[in-house]
Design a protein around this motif. Structure first.
Motif, PDB file in Angstrom:
ATOM      1  N   VAL A  95      36.456  29.568  40.514  1.00 17.81           N
ATOM      2  CA  VAL A  95      35.176  30.390  39.790  1.00 17.81           C
ATOM      3  C   VAL A  95      34.322  30.999  41.095  1.00 17.81           C
ATOM      4  O   VAL A  95      34.002  29.920  41.783  1.00 17.81           O
ATOM      5  CB  VAL A  95      34.658  29.782  39.026  1.00 17.81           C
ATOM      6  N   HIS A  96      34.217  32.038  41.387  1.00 19.38           N
ATOM      7  CA  HIS A  96      33.315  32.513  42.585  1.00 19.38           C
ATOM      8  C   HIS A  96      32.531  33.667  42.101  1.00 19.38           C
ATOM      9  O   HIS A  96      32.694  34.304  41.368  1.00 19.38           O
ATOM     10  CB  HIS A  96      34.447  32.692  43.731  1.00 19.38           C
ATOM     11  N   ASP A  97      31.668  34.059  43.172  1.00 17.93           N
ATOM     12  CA  ASP A  97      31.024  35.324  43.237  1.00 17.93           C
ATOM     13  C   ASP A  97      31.201  36.277  44.493  1.00 17.93           C
ATOM     14  O   ASP A  97      31.710  35.771  45.149  1.00 17.93           O
ATOM     15  CB  ASP A  97      29.555  35.199  42.949  1.00 17.93           C
ATOM     16  N   HIS A  98      30.523  37.232  44.523  1.00 17.39           N
ATOM     17  CA  HIS A  98      30.604  38.192  45.537  1.00 17.39           C
ATOM     18  C   HIS A  98      29.261  38.616  46.306  1.00 17.39           C
ATOM     19  O   HIS A  98      29.350  38.610  47.407  1.00 17.39           O
ATOM     20  CB  HIS A  98      31.506  39.380  44.974  1.00 17.39           C
ATOM     21  N   ARG A  99      28.420  38.899  45.580  1.00 18.42           N
ATOM     22  CA  ARG A  99      27.097  39.425  46.035  1.00 18.42           C
ATOM     23  C   ARG A  99      27.086  40.581  46.745  1.00 18.42           C
ATOM     24  O   ARG A  99      25.903  40.992  47.238  1.00 18.42           O
ATOM     25  CB  ARG A  99      26.415  38.145  46.965  1.00 18.42           C
ATOM     26  N   ILE A 148      30.323  36.811  38.518  1.00 16.12           N
ATOM     27  CA  ILE A 148      31.075  35.422  38.739  1.00 16.12           C
ATOM     28  C   ILE A 148      32.339  35.519  37.916  1.00 16.12           C
ATOM     29  O   ILE A 148      32.259  35.867  36.650  1.00 16.12           O
ATOM     30  CB  ILE A 148      30.078  34.140  38.169  1.00 16.12           C
ATOM     31  N   HIS A 149      33.513  35.336  38.572  1.00 18.73           N
ATOM     32  CA  HIS A 149      34.703  35.335  37.844  1.00 18.73           C
ATOM     33  C   HIS A 149      35.735  34.349  38.284  1.00 18.73           C
ATOM     34  O   HIS A 149      35.619  33.625  39.282  1.00 18.73           O
ATOM     35  CB  HIS A 149      35.171  36.953  37.934  1.00 18.73           C
ATOM     36  N   ARG A 150      36.857  34.288  37.644  1.00 13.77           N
ATOM     37  CA  ARG A 150      37.974  33.652  38.444  1.00 13.77           C
ATOM     38  C   ARG A 150      39.072  34.430  37.938  1.00 13.77           C
ATOM     39  O   ARG A 150      39.476  34.978  37.094  1.00 13.77           O
ATOM     40  CB  ARG A 150      38.161  32.371  37.608  1.00 13.77           C
ATOM     41  N   VAL A 151      39.850  34.648  38.927  1.00 15.70           N
ATOM     42  CA  VAL A 151      40.977  35.657  39.026  1.00 15.70           C
ATOM     43  C   VAL A 151      42.391  34.740  39.393  1.00 15.70           C
ATOM     44  O   VAL A 151      42.386  34.013  40.187  1.00 15.70           O
ATOM     45  CB  VAL A 151      41.169  36.784  40.102  1.00 15.70           C
ATOM     46  N   ALA A 152      43.492  35.169  38.572  1.00 11.89           N
ATOM     47  CA  ALA A 152      44.651  34.359  38.607  1.00 11.89           C
ATOM     48  C   ALA A 152      45.834  35.484  38.470  1.00 11.89           C
ATOM     49  O   ALA A 152      45.922  36.546  37.730  1.00 11.89           O
ATOM     50  CB  ALA A 152      44.954  33.315  37.474  1.00 11.89           C
ATOM     51  N   VAL A 165      38.082  46.347  47.564  1.00 12.10           N
ATOM     52  CA  VAL A 165      37.463  46.770  48.575  1.00 12.10           C
ATOM     53  C   VAL A 165      35.766  46.366  48.189  1.00 12.10           C
ATOM     54  O   VAL A 165      35.489  46.240  47.207  1.00 12.10           O
ATOM     55  CB  VAL A 165      37.139  48.526  48.245  1.00 12.10           C
ATOM     56  N   TYR A 166      35.274  45.890  49.271  1.00  8.08           N
ATOM     57  CA  TYR A 166      33.959  45.121  49.184  1.00  8.08           C
ATOM     58  C   TYR A 166      32.954  45.960  49.950  1.00  8.08           C
ATOM     59  O   TYR A 166      33.171  46.233  50.980  1.00  8.08           O
ATOM     60  CB  TYR A 166      33.840  43.855  49.292  1.00  8.08           C
ATOM     61  N   GLY A 167      31.420  45.982  49.539  1.00  2.81           N
ATOM     62  CA  GLY A 167      30.477  46.695  50.168  1.00  2.81           C
ATOM     63  C   GLY A 167      29.856  45.814  51.450  1.00  2.81           C
ATOM     64  O   GLY A 167      28.761  45.707  51.670  1.00  2.81           O
TER      65      GLY A 167
HETATM   66 FE   LIG Z   1      36.563  37.925  42.953  1.00  2.00          FE
END
Ligand SMILES: [Fe+2]
Length: 206
Positions: A95-99, A148-152, A165-167
């Motif tokens: 589980v993580h975030d990006h900000r 906040i999410h978890r990807v699988a 893509v991230y800012g």
């Molecule tokens: Fe993510």
């Protein structure tokens, strides 16, 4: 006059990724705000992941133990970065975030996404049903709306790949992973690769 001789014939034509990167930089150059970046950039990403024939093998390789994040491109001013996430069978993120804002487009296979929000006591609660994103589909990440999410990997028997893509230069962003208790642990993801794909291979100027 002899025809020009190509010294290297790429197995994969990288042109779709080059067009994506230059198009995305153009959106940012236009001064677009986050909503417009996510909308217009999301359309570009949908076009990029509509065809699975351009990602070089070196950036599509799974690791037997953990998902891989291969940097495909970072803007010279670190306004955005493009990453291929390669999920081996059954692999998942913590589980993580990006900000920072983000876009996720599935190139191959499918992934499941669980979003979380904080309860008043600080612990985490899953928000909404577990979503599934399939090849060709794109989803936006908006840190103001909760990121906040978890990807699988949705599959236990095959590789899935998504293009993100991230800012920011996401591999260098100080962010967090989370325990069920809501406790944050500092997290800087880095990248799995030391060498980037050559976006300019095959370009011939008259
Ligand atoms: Fe993510």
């Amino acid at each position: 006059m002899n025809a020009p001789v190509s010294l290297a014939v790429p197995v994969h034509d990288i042109a779709p990724l080059r067009r994506f990167v230059t198009g995305f930089a153009g959106i940012l150059d236009s001064g677009a705000g986050q909503a417009a970046i996510l909308e217009r950039g999301g359309n570009l990403l949908a076009r990029l992941v509509a065809q699975d024939d351009w990602l070089p093998e070196a950036f599509a390789r799974p690791h037997p133990e953990r998902y891989q994040q291969y940097l495909l491109h970072c803007d010279s001013a670190e306004r955005f970065s493009v990453v291929s996430f390669v999920w081996g069978p059954g692999q998942a993120t913590p589980v993580h975030d990006h900000r920072v804002w983000g876009l996720v487009g599935v190139l191959r296979g499918a992934e499941t996404v669980r979003n979380y929000r904080r309860r008043e006591d600080g612990t985490l609660l899953q928000a909404g049903a577990t979503g599934e994103l399939r090849a060709g589909e794109v989803e936006a990440i908006d840190p103001q709306a909760g990121d906040i999410h978890r990807v699988a990997n949705a599959f236990a028997d095959r590789v899935s790949i998504s293009i993100h893509v991230y800012g920011a230069n996401i591999g260098a962003v100080e962010r967090a992973t989370y325990r069920d208790s809501g406790e944050e642990r500092p997290f800087i993801s880095g990248y799995a690769n030391a060498v980037l794909p050559n976006l300019w291979n095959g370009v011939i100027r008259a």
